[in-house]
Each structure stands twice: as structure tokens, then as C-alpha cells.
Design a protein around this motif. Structure first.
Motif, PDB file in Angstrom:
ATOM      1  N   GLN A  63       0.843  -1.188   0.000  1.00  0.00           N
ATOM      2  CA  GLN A  63       0.000   0.000   0.000  1.00  0.00           C
ATOM      3  C   GLN A  63       0.880   1.240   0.000  1.00  0.00           C
ATOM      4  O   GLN A  63       1.870   1.315   0.729  1.00  0.00           O
ATOM      5  CB  GLN A  63      -0.945   0.016   1.205  1.00  0.00           C
ATOM      6  CG  GLN A  63      -2.101  -0.954   1.044  1.00  0.00           C
ATOM      7  CD  GLN A  63      -3.258  -0.636   1.952  1.00  0.00           C
ATOM      8  OE1 GLN A  63      -3.095  -0.546   3.161  1.00  0.00           O
ATOM      9  NE2 GLN A  63      -4.440  -0.474   1.362  1.00  0.00           N
ATOM     10  N   ILE A  64       0.515   2.202  -0.845  1.00  0.00           N
ATOM     11  CA  ILE A  64       1.258   3.450  -0.968  1.00  0.00           C
ATOM     12  C   ILE A  64       0.282   4.618  -0.823  1.00  0.00           C
ATOM     13  O   ILE A  64      -0.926   4.424  -0.791  1.00  0.00           O
ATOM     14  CB  ILE A  64       2.017   3.532  -2.318  1.00  0.00           C
ATOM     15  CG1 ILE A  64       1.062   3.370  -3.523  1.00  0.00           C
ATOM     16  CG2 ILE A  64       3.098   2.467  -2.397  1.00  0.00           C
ATOM     17  CD1 ILE A  64       0.459   4.638  -3.982  1.00  0.00           C
ATOM     18  N   ILE A  65       0.823   5.816  -0.769  1.00  0.00           N
ATOM     19  CA  ILE A  65       0.018   7.029  -0.720  1.00  0.00           C
ATOM     20  C   ILE A  65       0.379   7.864  -1.943  1.00  0.00           C
ATOM     21  O   ILE A  65       1.561   8.005  -2.279  1.00  0.00           O
ATOM     22  CB  ILE A  65       0.285   7.811   0.581  1.00  0.00           C
ATOM     23  CG1 ILE A  65      -0.122   6.950   1.779  1.00  0.00           C
ATOM     24  CG2 ILE A  65      -0.453   9.147   0.579  1.00  0.00           C
ATOM     25  CD1 ILE A  65       0.331   7.479   3.115  1.00  0.00           C
ATOM     26  N   ALA A  66      -0.654   8.414  -2.597  1.00  0.00           N
ATOM     27  CA  ALA A  66      -0.410   9.213  -3.794  1.00  0.00           C
ATOM     28  C   ALA A  66      -1.386  10.377  -3.868  1.00  0.00           C
ATOM     29  O   ALA A  66      -2.511  10.295  -3.361  1.00  0.00           O
ATOM     30  CB  ALA A  66      -0.537   8.348  -5.045  1.00  0.00           C
ATOM     31  N   ALA A  67      -0.937  11.458  -4.508  1.00  0.00           N
ATOM     32  CA  ALA A  67      -1.824  12.565  -4.864  1.00  0.00           C
ATOM     33  C   ALA A  67      -2.454  12.174  -6.197  1.00  0.00           C
ATOM     34  O   ALA A  67      -1.745  11.879  -7.167  1.00  0.00           O
ATOM     35  CB  ALA A  67      -1.036  13.860  -4.995  1.00  0.00           C
ATOM     36  N   ALA A  87       9.296  10.398   1.366  1.00  0.00           N
ATOM     37  CA  ALA A  87      10.321  11.268   1.939  1.00  0.00           C
ATOM     38  C   ALA A  87      11.549  11.202   1.044  1.00  0.00           C
ATOM     39  O   ALA A  87      11.839  10.153   0.464  1.00  0.00           O
ATOM     40  CB  ALA A  87      10.662  10.803   3.353  1.00  0.00           C
ATOM     41  N   MET A  88      12.278  12.314   0.934  1.00  0.00           N
ATOM     42  CA  MET A  88      13.458  12.362   0.072  1.00  0.00           C
ATOM     43  C   MET A  88      14.685  12.780   0.874  1.00  0.00           C
ATOM     44  O   MET A  88      15.015  13.967   0.948  1.00  0.00           O
ATOM     45  CB  MET A  88      13.210  13.307  -1.104  1.00  0.00           C
ATOM     46  CG  MET A  88      12.091  12.828  -2.014  1.00  0.00           C
ATOM     47  SD  MET A  88      11.876  13.843  -3.474  1.00  0.00           S
ATOM     48  CE  MET A  88      13.398  13.497  -4.364  1.00  0.00           C
ATOM     49  N   PRO A  89      15.382  11.796   1.483  1.00  0.00           N
ATOM     50  CA  PRO A  89      16.581  12.124   2.257  1.00  0.00           C
ATOM     51  C   PRO A  89      17.673  12.792   1.413  1.00  0.00           C
ATOM     52  O   PRO A  89      18.452  13.581   1.924  1.00  0.00           O
ATOM     53  CB  PRO A  89      17.059  10.776   2.781  1.00  0.00           C
ATOM     54  CG  PRO A  89      15.898   9.844   2.632  1.00  0.00           C
ATOM     55  CD  PRO A  89      15.059  10.391   1.526  1.00  0.00           C
ATOM     56  N   THR A  90      17.715  12.438   0.122  1.00  0.00           N
ATOM     57  CA  THR A  90      18.619  13.086  -0.829  1.00  0.00           C
ATOM     58  C   THR A  90      17.826  13.303  -2.121  1.00  0.00           C
ATOM     59  O   THR A  90      16.751  12.715  -2.289  1.00  0.00           O
ATOM     60  CB  THR A  90      19.869  12.227  -1.137  1.00  0.00           C
ATOM     61  OG1 THR A  90      19.468  11.103  -1.931  1.00  0.00           O
ATOM     62  CG2 THR A  90      20.579  11.765   0.125  1.00  0.00           C
ATOM     63  N   PRO A  91      18.347  14.112  -3.040  1.00  0.00           N
ATOM     64  CA  PRO A  91      17.607  14.355  -4.288  1.00  0.00           C
ATOM     65  C   PRO A  91      17.397  13.111  -5.150  1.00  0.00           C
ATOM     66  O   PRO A  91      16.573  13.124  -6.053  1.00  0.00           O
ATOM     67  CB  PRO A  91      18.479  15.368  -5.025  1.00  0.00           C
ATOM     68  CG  PRO A  91      19.262  16.053  -3.955  1.00  0.00           C
ATOM     69  CD  PRO A  91      19.504  14.995  -2.914  1.00  0.00           C
ATOM     70  N   THR A  92      18.117  12.031  -4.891  1.00  0.00           N
ATOM     71  CA  THR A  92      18.010  10.836  -5.742  1.00  0.00           C
ATOM     72  C   THR A  92      17.374   9.631  -5.047  1.00  0.00           C
ATOM     73  O   THR A  92      17.335   8.557  -5.635  1.00  0.00           O
ATOM     74  CB  THR A  92      19.401  10.421  -6.258  1.00  0.00           C
ATOM     75  OG1 THR A  92      20.250  10.140  -5.137  1.00  0.00           O
ATOM     76  CG2 THR A  92      20.011  11.518  -7.119  1.00  0.00           C
ATOM     77  N   LEU A  96       9.101   5.600   0.550  1.00  0.00           N
ATOM     78  CA  LEU A  96       7.656   5.709   0.435  1.00  0.00           C
ATOM     79  C   LEU A  96       6.962   6.031   1.753  1.00  0.00           C
ATOM     80  O   LEU A  96       7.341   5.501   2.800  1.00  0.00           O
ATOM     81  CB  LEU A  96       7.067   4.396  -0.098  1.00  0.00           C
ATOM     82  CG  LEU A  96       7.361   4.099  -1.562  1.00  0.00           C
ATOM     83  CD1 LEU A  96       6.976   2.672  -1.893  1.00  0.00           C
ATOM     84  CD2 LEU A  96       6.616   5.083  -2.449  1.00  0.00           C
ATOM     85  N   LEU A  97       5.941   6.890   1.680  1.00  0.00           N
ATOM     86  CA  LEU A  97       5.044   7.081   2.810  1.00  0.00           C
ATOM     87  C   LEU A  97       4.109   5.875   2.832  1.00  0.00           C
ATOM     88  O   LEU A  97       3.767   5.331   1.793  1.00  0.00           O
ATOM     89  CB  LEU A  97       4.216   8.358   2.635  1.00  0.00           C
ATOM     90  CG  LEU A  97       4.985   9.667   2.547  1.00  0.00           C
ATOM     91  CD1 LEU A  97       3.997  10.827   2.482  1.00  0.00           C
ATOM     92  CD2 LEU A  97       5.928   9.853   3.709  1.00  0.00           C
ATOM     93  N   ALA A  98       3.689   5.477   4.025  1.00  0.00           N
ATOM     94  CA  ALA A  98       2.842   4.290   4.123  1.00  0.00           C
ATOM     95  C   ALA A  98       1.924   4.398   5.325  1.00  0.00           C
ATOM     96  O   ALA A  98       2.197   5.134   6.272  1.00  0.00           O
ATOM     97  CB  ALA A  98       3.714   3.035   4.259  1.00  0.00           C
ATOM     98  N   VAL A  99       0.834   3.638   5.277  1.00  0.00           N
ATOM     99  CA  VAL A  99      -0.049   3.522   6.429  1.00  0.00           C
ATOM    100  C   VAL A  99       0.478   2.385   7.298  1.00  0.00           C
ATOM    101  O   VAL A  99       1.114   1.461   6.800  1.00  0.00           O
ATOM    102  CB  VAL A  99      -1.505   3.272   5.987  1.00  0.00           C
ATOM    103  CG1 VAL A  99      -2.063   4.499   5.297  1.00  0.00           C
ATOM    104  CG2 VAL A  99      -1.614   2.070   5.082  1.00  0.00           C
TER     105      VAL A  99
END
Length: 110
Positions: A63-67, A87-92, A96-99
Motif C-alpha cells: 500500500q502506498i500514498i499518492a496525490a 520522503a526524500m533524504p537526498t535528491p536521488t 515511500l510514505l505508508a499507512v
């Protein structure tokens, strides 16, 4: 700066990845996804730069989260219909955000 009203216009939903495959045609390393957002929205496709932490096989069933209401974006001839959030710890790299508990596909994020 965005107003609260502008923020709440973004429709964020939970979906389950049905299919995932490498996307070598993309400029940046990416994975093509087919995501089930439930009966109201159905299945939508997306291209996401997830290769730093995920393989296609690891994503199927997750399961993922999306706009889901930002419009379609064309990437190397592919129509990306939703924006997968992470979340993007670095530009590359994207984490994933998750429930934390399974919820129905299409559940709104608020």
C-alpha cells in the motif's frame, strides 16, 4: 506559501500496487506502477523514482500514498496519472510514505 484551502484541494489516497516494472526509458531511474485506488477511482498508473530502495517485486502488493488529482504527466511516452508520495533524504532517493495498518484502497488522507 500555500493556504490551508489550497492544501486541502490536493486529493491524497491510499492504493495498492498491482504491477511494477523497470522503466529504463525514463531520464532518471524509475519504476512504472499500476496502482488500485478502489472502486471510485479504479487503477491508475504512475512513474516513480523508487529504485534506490525498492525493486519492482518488492512493490507489488504494497500500500502506498499518492496525490491523485494533479493531472497527467508524460514521461518518456508514458502517462503518469498520480504522484506517489515519499520522503526524500537526498535528491536521488525516495522512501515511500505508508499507512501502519491496512486500509481500503481509495481511503483519503487527511
Amino acid at each position: 506559501m500555500a493556504t490551508p484551502e489550497q492544501f486541502f484541494e490536493i486529493d491524497m489516497r491510499v492504493g495498492t500496487v498491482l504491477e511494477a516494472e523497470p522503466f529504463p526509458e525514463a531520464r532518471k531511474p524509475s519504476i512504472k506502477l499500476l496502482i488500485d485506488f478502489g472502486q471510485e477511482l479504479g487503477a491508475k498508473q504512475s512513474s516513480a523514482q523508487l529504485t534506490a530502495h525498492y525493486t519492482p517485486a518488492e512493490l507489488v502488493g504494497r500500500q502506498i500514498i499518492a496525490a491523485v488529482n494533479l493531472g497527467v504527466r508524460r514521461i518518456a511516452g508514458f502517462s503518469s496519472e498520480v504522484l506517489v508520495l515519499g520522503a526524500m533524504p537526498t535528491p536521488t532517493e525516495v522512501v515511500l510514505l505508508a499507512v501502519h495498518q491496512p486500509v481500503a484502497n481509495g481511503t483519503r488522507i487527511g
